[in-house]
Design an enzyme around this catalytic site. Structure first.
Site, PDB file in Angstrom:
ATOM      1  N   ASP A   1      11.344  -8.160 -14.724  1.00 10.90           N
ATOM      2  CA  ASP A   1      11.353  -7.761 -13.196  1.00 10.90           C
ATOM      3  C   ASP A   1      11.659  -9.367 -12.276  1.00 10.90           C
ATOM      4  O   ASP A   1      12.995  -8.534 -11.522  1.00 10.90           O
ATOM      5  CB  ASP A   1      11.225  -6.315 -13.191  1.00 10.90           C
ATOM      6  CG  ASP A   1       9.758  -7.066 -13.205  1.00 10.90           C
ATOM      7  OD1 ASP A   1       9.104  -7.897 -12.218  1.00 10.90           O
ATOM      8  OD2 ASP A   1       8.892  -5.647 -13.588  1.00 10.90           O
TER       9      ASP A   1
ATOM     10  N   CYS B   1       0.616  -1.558   0.158  1.00  8.33           N
ATOM     11  CA  CYS B   1      -0.433   0.174  -0.182  1.00  8.33           C
ATOM     12  C   CYS B   1       0.674   1.027   0.024  1.00  8.33           C
ATOM     13  O   CYS B   1       2.020   1.570   0.020  1.00  8.33           O
ATOM     14  CB  CYS B   1      -0.885  -0.114   1.238  1.00  8.33           C
ATOM     15  SG  CYS B   1      -1.980  -1.600   1.022  1.00  8.33           S
TER      16      CYS B   1
ATOM     17  N   CYS C   1      16.809  -6.346   3.516  1.00  6.92           N
ATOM     18  CA  CYS C   1      15.455  -7.959   3.182  1.00  6.92           C
ATOM     19  C   CYS C   1      15.558  -8.774   1.823  1.00  6.92           C
ATOM     20  O   CYS C   1      15.131  -7.928   0.874  1.00  6.92           O
ATOM     21  CB  CYS C   1      14.080  -7.344   3.944  1.00  6.92           C
ATOM     22  SG  CYS C   1      13.070  -8.872   4.388  1.00  6.92           S
TER      23      CYS C   1
ATOM     24  N   CYS D   1       6.806 -14.156   1.651  1.00  2.00           N
ATOM     25  CA  CYS D   1       7.126 -12.962   1.797  1.00  2.00           C
ATOM     26  C   CYS D   1       6.118 -12.743   2.937  1.00  2.00           C
ATOM     27  O   CYS D   1       4.473 -12.987   2.966  1.00  2.00           O
ATOM     28  CB  CYS D   1       6.632 -11.708   0.820  1.00  2.00           C
ATOM     29  SG  CYS D   1       6.766 -10.372   2.117  1.00  2.00           S
TER      30      CYS D   1
END
Length: 536
Positions: A394, A8, A492, A431
């Site tokens: 990507d 978001c 991360c 994730c």
């Protein structure tokens, strides 16, 4: 758990009174600085297109905090295509402070109740606030279990946003005097495991913008005279008219506190002993015009292209004759990397795929991804026919889009060969910090690669064969930190290494591995967390 799996955007703006007038004001003046907020949300619309909303503060109206939120894009929610309706809404929402949010969701939770900001109404102004956040609490299940343990509490929604609201409310309920928001953040966030950047607006006219101590989610800000503005990405501030050197990244574990009487200060609310910036921001999510934590998204992606070119030379199995070989980016986030790779290899970069910009992001959205993928891109036969195509992407998450895309490039585009190059390592782990990659079985890469293993030619070719490509090559994990310009221990990279920066994230990964192939959804994964920690 639909609401937990999203990426978001958050924005906030405040014009202090009695300190002059910022040139960023519209003709309506400082008391209606809220009119700027929808424009900021438009600039971070890439981070969320399912719902949008904003909350404003005006001390002179009965409803000190006023909220507008709904399902839809920023343009739809604020009626930006209809002058009279927009003007009516902006008058209704007029205020000298505003926070806003754009939201994604994954499993059809297109309910207005899940749109942000959330609001906690209270008769005491110091306990009345609205807030919005970007991120995910990986220990959501533990917090939920603790809150509901005695049977006295009830949660209306299945979202960690509501948990955060109740945590703040619980702490505020004990206050009998002025609220020290640094202490509130310290106590509440001390129990959070995960990623969050958030904005709070109170009925006493305070605004608080905070970033988690690991800095997983981005947050940028500007303080110029009487104006304070913050957003998940710098592009929202740049397009207001601020200069690049005025825009700063909020340090992890810090909060911007704006008080109508005391002004602006930035304080630490949690120690930040290390950082774990989400590398996926530079690879995919962020607007290419943004700069996050002093690293340009565009330059990072061009560096990825250089890494691809270097790897291509080392691979040395594809004819790089510029007469019949072209590099084609998968629009739009791959273009910078593809152009850079093409420049390094002296091969033409051509737009062989035209994106339908109204189809949405199949990676994040739920529903029939295959059907959406087929209508998302139109191959240009006049560009692709009889060409050897090096297709630059990507990332590959579920492979649904890639499957369909390769078929269309061959069948519709008439390409002779297709060689897929991925500007990212294989995504082998879920994730738990706010991106829609929730279970191992949703991912394509774990079927071919294991965490900690070097990329083998054989495994990459097996995946190429299964997808229908002539060859496929990923970037190695170490290329990411080189391209972004940060040490690997500052990022991360859990989704490509299986090594998580928080303890609950690591526990959840083990649960996800144990549940592999068992048709266990993410909600069940979170419910199992408490038992796993207790057993450990």
């Amino acid at each position: 758990m639909a609401e937990l799996n999203h990426e978001c955007g958050v924005a906030a703006i405040y014009h202090l009174s009695g300190r002059g007038r910022s040139p960023m004001c519209t003709e309506h003046g400082p008391r209606q600085i809220s009119r700027v907020l929808p424009r900021m949300l438009l600039d971070i619309q890439n981070r969320g297109q399912l719902a949008a909303g904003m909350a404003t503060y005006d001390p002179d109206r009965p409803s000190l905090l006023q909220i507008r939120k709904d399902v839809g894009t920023v343009t739809e929610v604020f009626r930006l295509n209809h002058r009279e309706k927009t003007e009516a809404l902006m008058k209704q929402l007029a205020g000298r402070a505003a926070i806003g949010h754009t939201r994604y969701a994954t499993c059809g939770q297109d309910d207005r109740e899940y749109a942000q900001p959330f609001e906690r109404v209270h008769i005491h102004k110091r306990k009345w606030f609205s807030f919005c956040f970007n991120g995910q609490l990986s220990n959501y299940g533990l917090l939920k279990e603790r809150l509901l343990a005695n049977g006295d509490h009830h949660l209306r929604l299945d979202t960690d946003t509501e948990i955060i609201m109740h945590e703040f409310g619980r702490i505020l309920s004990r206050s009998t005097g002025p609220v020290d928001w640094v202490s509130v953040l310290r106590e509440a966030c001390g129990g959070f495991d995960g990623a969050y950047s958030l904005a709070i607006l109170t009925a006493e006219g305070e605004m608080i913008v905070a970033r988690d101590p690991l800095g997983i989610k981005p947050m940028c800000y500007v303080h110029e005279g009487p104006l304070v503005a913050a957003a998940s990405e710098s592009v929202a501030l740049l397009n207001l008219g601020f200069e690049n050197d005025q825009i700063k990244s909020l340090p992890p574990g810090h909060a911007i506190l704006v008080d109508p009487e005391q002004g602006v200060r930035i304080e630490s609310f949690m120690p930040s002993e290390k950082t774990a910036h989400c590398f996926f921001e530079w690879i995919y999510f962020a607007n290419v015009a943004s700069t996050l934590d002093d690293r340009s998204v565009y330059l990072s992606r061009t560096s990825l292209g250089k890494e691809l070119a270097m790897a291509e030379r080392e691979f040395n199995k594809v004819d790089l004759n510029p007469e019949d070989t072209i590099i084609v980016p998968v629009p739009d986030t791959s273009k910078a990397a593809a152009d850079s790779m093409a420049f390094e290899l002296s091969i033409p970069s051509r737009e062989g795929l035209i994106r339908n910009r109204y189809a949405g992001r199949t990676f994040i959205e739920g529903g029939n991804r295959k059907a959406k993928a087929a209508t998302k891109y139109t191959p240009l036969r006049e560009v692709l026919q009889d060409k050897r195509v090096i297709l630059v992407e990507d990332s590959i998450v579920r492979s649904t889009t890639m499957n369909v895309l390769l078929d269309r490039i061959r069948d519709v585009g008439g390409a002779r060969e297709i060689h897929v190059r991925v500007a990212c390592p294989p995504i082998i782990a879920p994730c738990f910090y706010g991106i829609d990659m929730s279970t191992v079985d949703q991912l394509i890469a774990p079927k071919y690669f294991e965490a900690g293993e070097d990329l083998s030619d054989e495994a990459q070719q097996r995946l190429a064969d299964d997808l229908g490509a002539d060859t496929l090559r990923y970037l190695p994990v170490e290329a990411i930190s080189r391209a972004i310009g940060m040490r690997s221990d500052q990022l991360c990279r859990a989704c490509v290494t299986g090594q998580y920066p928080t303890s609950c994230g690591q526990h959840l990964y083990q649960i996800a591995l144990d549940n592999r192939g068992a048709s266990v959804d993410q909600q069940r994964t979170y419910e199992q967390l408490a038992a796993a920690i207790e057993a450990g």
